[in-house]
Design a protein around this motif. Structure first.
Motif, PDB file in Angstrom:
ATOM      1  N   ASP A 236      39.895  62.441  23.599  1.00  0.00           N
ATOM      2  CA  ASP A 236      40.939  63.097  22.807  1.00  0.00           C
ATOM      3  C   ASP A 236      40.828  64.615  22.826  1.00  0.00           C
ATOM      4  O   ASP A 236      41.849  65.320  22.799  1.00  0.00           O
ATOM      5  CB  ASP A 236      40.868  62.620  21.352  1.00  0.00           C
ATOM      6  N   ASP A 257      39.672  57.543  22.773  1.00  0.00           N
ATOM      7  CA  ASP A 257      38.751  57.908  21.686  1.00  0.00           C
ATOM      8  C   ASP A 257      39.243  57.373  20.355  1.00  0.00           C
ATOM      9  O   ASP A 257      38.718  56.407  19.847  1.00  0.00           O
ATOM     10  CB  ASP A 257      38.495  59.407  21.568  1.00  0.00           C
ATOM     11  N   GLY A 258      40.242  58.091  19.768  1.00  0.00           N
ATOM     12  CA  GLY A 258      40.726  57.702  18.449  1.00  0.00           C
ATOM     13  C   GLY A 258      40.157  58.554  17.344  1.00  0.00           C
ATOM     14  O   GLY A 258      39.896  58.071  16.237  1.00  0.00           O
ATOM     15  N   THR A 259      39.979  59.864  17.618  1.00  0.00           N
ATOM     16  CA  THR A 259      39.519  60.792  16.590  1.00  0.00           C
ATOM     17  C   THR A 259      40.667  61.081  15.628  1.00  0.00           C
ATOM     18  O   THR A 259      41.842  60.890  15.976  1.00  0.00           O
ATOM     19  CB  THR A 259      39.032  62.114  17.211  1.00  0.00           C
ATOM     20  N   LEU A 263      44.597  60.978  16.733  1.00  0.00           N
ATOM     21  CA  LEU A 263      45.551  60.049  16.146  1.00  0.00           C
ATOM     22  C   LEU A 263      46.696  60.789  15.459  1.00  0.00           C
ATOM     23  O   LEU A 263      47.850  60.338  15.488  1.00  0.00           O
ATOM     24  CB  LEU A 263      44.836  59.125  15.160  1.00  0.00           C
ATOM     25  N   ILE A 274      46.755  56.573  22.812  1.00  0.00           N
ATOM     26  CA  ILE A 274      45.288  56.648  22.822  1.00  0.00           C
ATOM     27  C   ILE A 274      44.724  55.235  22.802  1.00  0.00           C
ATOM     28  O   ILE A 274      45.147  54.400  22.008  1.00  0.00           O
ATOM     29  CB  ILE A 274      44.746  57.407  21.588  1.00  0.00           C
ATOM     30  N   ALA A 276      42.084  53.601  21.402  1.00  0.00           N
ATOM     31  CA  ALA A 276      41.230  54.028  20.296  1.00  0.00           C
ATOM     32  C   ALA A 276      39.965  53.194  20.171  1.00  0.00           C
ATOM     33  O   ALA A 276      40.003  51.968  20.175  1.00  0.00           O
ATOM     34  CB  ALA A 276      42.011  53.975  18.987  1.00  0.00           C
ATOM     35  N   GLN A 277      38.858  53.912  20.077  1.00  0.00           N
ATOM     36  CA  GLN A 277      37.577  53.302  19.765  1.00  0.00           C
ATOM     37  C   GLN A 277      37.352  53.399  18.263  1.00  0.00           C
ATOM     38  O   GLN A 277      38.180  53.948  17.533  1.00  0.00           O
ATOM     39  CB  GLN A 277      36.455  54.026  20.507  1.00  0.00           C
ATOM     40  N   GLU A 278      36.225  52.921  17.806  1.00  0.00           N
ATOM     41  CA  GLU A 278      35.876  53.020  16.393  1.00  0.00           C
ATOM     42  C   GLU A 278      34.474  53.607  16.285  1.00  0.00           C
ATOM     43  O   GLU A 278      33.488  52.879  16.176  1.00  0.00           O
ATOM     44  CB  GLU A 278      35.972  51.648  15.724  1.00  0.00           C
ATOM     45  N   ILE A 307      38.234  48.078  20.714  1.00  0.00           N
ATOM     46  CA  ILE A 307      39.189  49.107  21.127  1.00  0.00           C
ATOM     47  C   ILE A 307      40.607  48.550  21.012  1.00  0.00           C
ATOM     48  O   ILE A 307      40.809  47.338  21.062  1.00  0.00           O
ATOM     49  CB  ILE A 307      38.957  49.591  22.567  1.00  0.00           C
ATOM     50  N   VAL A 310      46.863  52.757  20.648  1.00  0.00           N
ATOM     51  CA  VAL A 310      47.657  53.357  19.578  1.00  0.00           C
ATOM     52  C   VAL A 310      48.773  54.186  20.176  1.00  0.00           C
ATOM     53  O   VAL A 310      48.525  55.044  21.039  1.00  0.00           O
ATOM     54  CB  VAL A 310      46.785  54.255  18.670  1.00  0.00           C
ATOM     55  N   ALA A 315      50.903  54.111  15.250  1.00  0.00           N
ATOM     56  CA  ALA A 315      50.023  55.062  14.557  1.00  0.00           C
ATOM     57  C   ALA A 315      50.294  55.047  13.069  1.00  0.00           C
ATOM     58  O   ALA A 315      51.446  54.979  12.625  1.00  0.00           O
ATOM     59  CB  ALA A 315      50.229  56.469  15.111  1.00  0.00           C
TER      60      ALA A 315
END
Length: 316
Positions: A236, A257-259, A263, A274, A276-278, A307, A310, A315
């Motif tokens: 990101d 990523d998913g920061t 987001l 994205i 998105a990871q956690e 994952i 998004v 979102a």
């Protein structure tokens, strides 16, 4: 004379075999000292001393990862000493050497470089300290486990969504992460395998997982390739830099990523998608693996973190 020679040769053969056997036994005994072969002394969660070295705390992703570790540690009364390697492999290796000297019970590491971290992992191995890799793996030494999302799958998902956005055979660029980082290698592998024959990857350049470098690298790419239709950024931060470089041009941007900032950009529409990871969950899983180890449980070699894609439609 012939008989004497035979006797001499026979004696030498026996001596040689005996020396080989002793040498072999010596090698086995050295190998048996490996910490992985020793029985685990069980420890309560509050008694597990944790050392952690993160590649950089300038990246919100790793700040969130740290928060996940800290949250679980606080709930269980665990002491965690955390170092920021500031994207410096030598500094990170020194930090792990310091943790080995302090005799922590477990080391959680997010490597700057998956090759450069190997000597530090081996040093911890020799000291009998289990090492847990988080988000990025190590290309050598023995790890208790690697906690990470499936980066190859994430790259593939990013490629699939970018294909959907820009259409068949469109020209695209790739912003790569830190050279040698396992996450960068795996994300690139998944993305490039997916788009082969579907998209035209005109260039890929490293922006070191950094926002400012993402901006400058993307500016350079646009000067050389002003007809690209899409960009895959391996995280990101680089995507957010690319957003500033692209400005009002109709260029689609997809990242991993998913920061929180990433987001928010998807919600705004400046980043199109994205995977998105956690990161907080990764941190929690890493510390839980340490607890499980000292509870005498079997630890999986790889622990997957979830994952999901998004978009502006999904979102929150």
């Amino acid at each position: 004379m012939k008989l004497s020679t035979k006797k001499v040769l026979s004696v030498l053969a026996v001596l040689s075999a005996g020396m080989f056997f002793l040498a072999g036994c010596g090698g086995a005994s050295i190998g048996s000292k490996s910490s992985n072969n020793t029985k685990v002394t069980k420890k309560a969660k509050k008694d597990v001393k944790v050392g952690m070295s993160l590649s950089t705390l300038s990246n919100p992703f790793f700040v969130n990862l740290k928060q996940g570790v800290d949250q679980v540690a606080k709930e269980n009364g665990t002491k965690v000493q955390t170092f920021d390697a500031q994207n410096d492999s030598a500094k990170q290796n020194n930090q792990i050497s310091d943790l080995v000297t302090k005799k922590v019970d477990v080391i959680i590491v997010n490597p700057v470089d998956s090759d450069a971290i190997v000597p530090a992992v081996k040093k911890a191995n020799n000291a009998g300290i289990p090492v847990i890799a988080c988000d990025r793996g190590s290309n050598g030494g023995k790890l208790l486990t690697t906690v990470a999302s499936d980066n190859v799958l994430a790259g593939k998902m990013a490629g699939q969504y970018l294909e959907k956005l820009v259409g068949k055979n469109a020209k695209v660029a790739e912003l790569e992460g830190t050279p040698g980082a396992d996450a960068a290698v795996q994300r690139g592998k998944g993305f490039e395998k997916e788009i082969k024959g579907n998209l035209d990857l005109v260039t890929k350049q490293s922006a070191n997982f950094d926002r400012a470098k993402g901006l400058s690298t993307m500016q350079n790419i646009l000067q050389a390739h002003n007809d690209i239709k899409g960009v895959f950024a391996q995280n990101d931060e680089m995507a957010l830099g690319a957003v500033k470089a692209v400005k009002d041009a109709d260029i689609k941007i997809v990242s991993i990523d998913g920061t929180p900032d990433g987001l928010a950009a998807v919600k705004k529409g400046s980043i199109d998608g994205i995977v998105a990871q956690e990161p907080k969950q990764e941190g929690k899983l890493a510390l839980q693996a340490a607890y499980d180890y000292y509870a005498g449980k079997t630890i999986d070699k790889n622990i997957k973190s979830p994952i999901h894609l998004v978009t502006s439609k999904t979102a929150k």
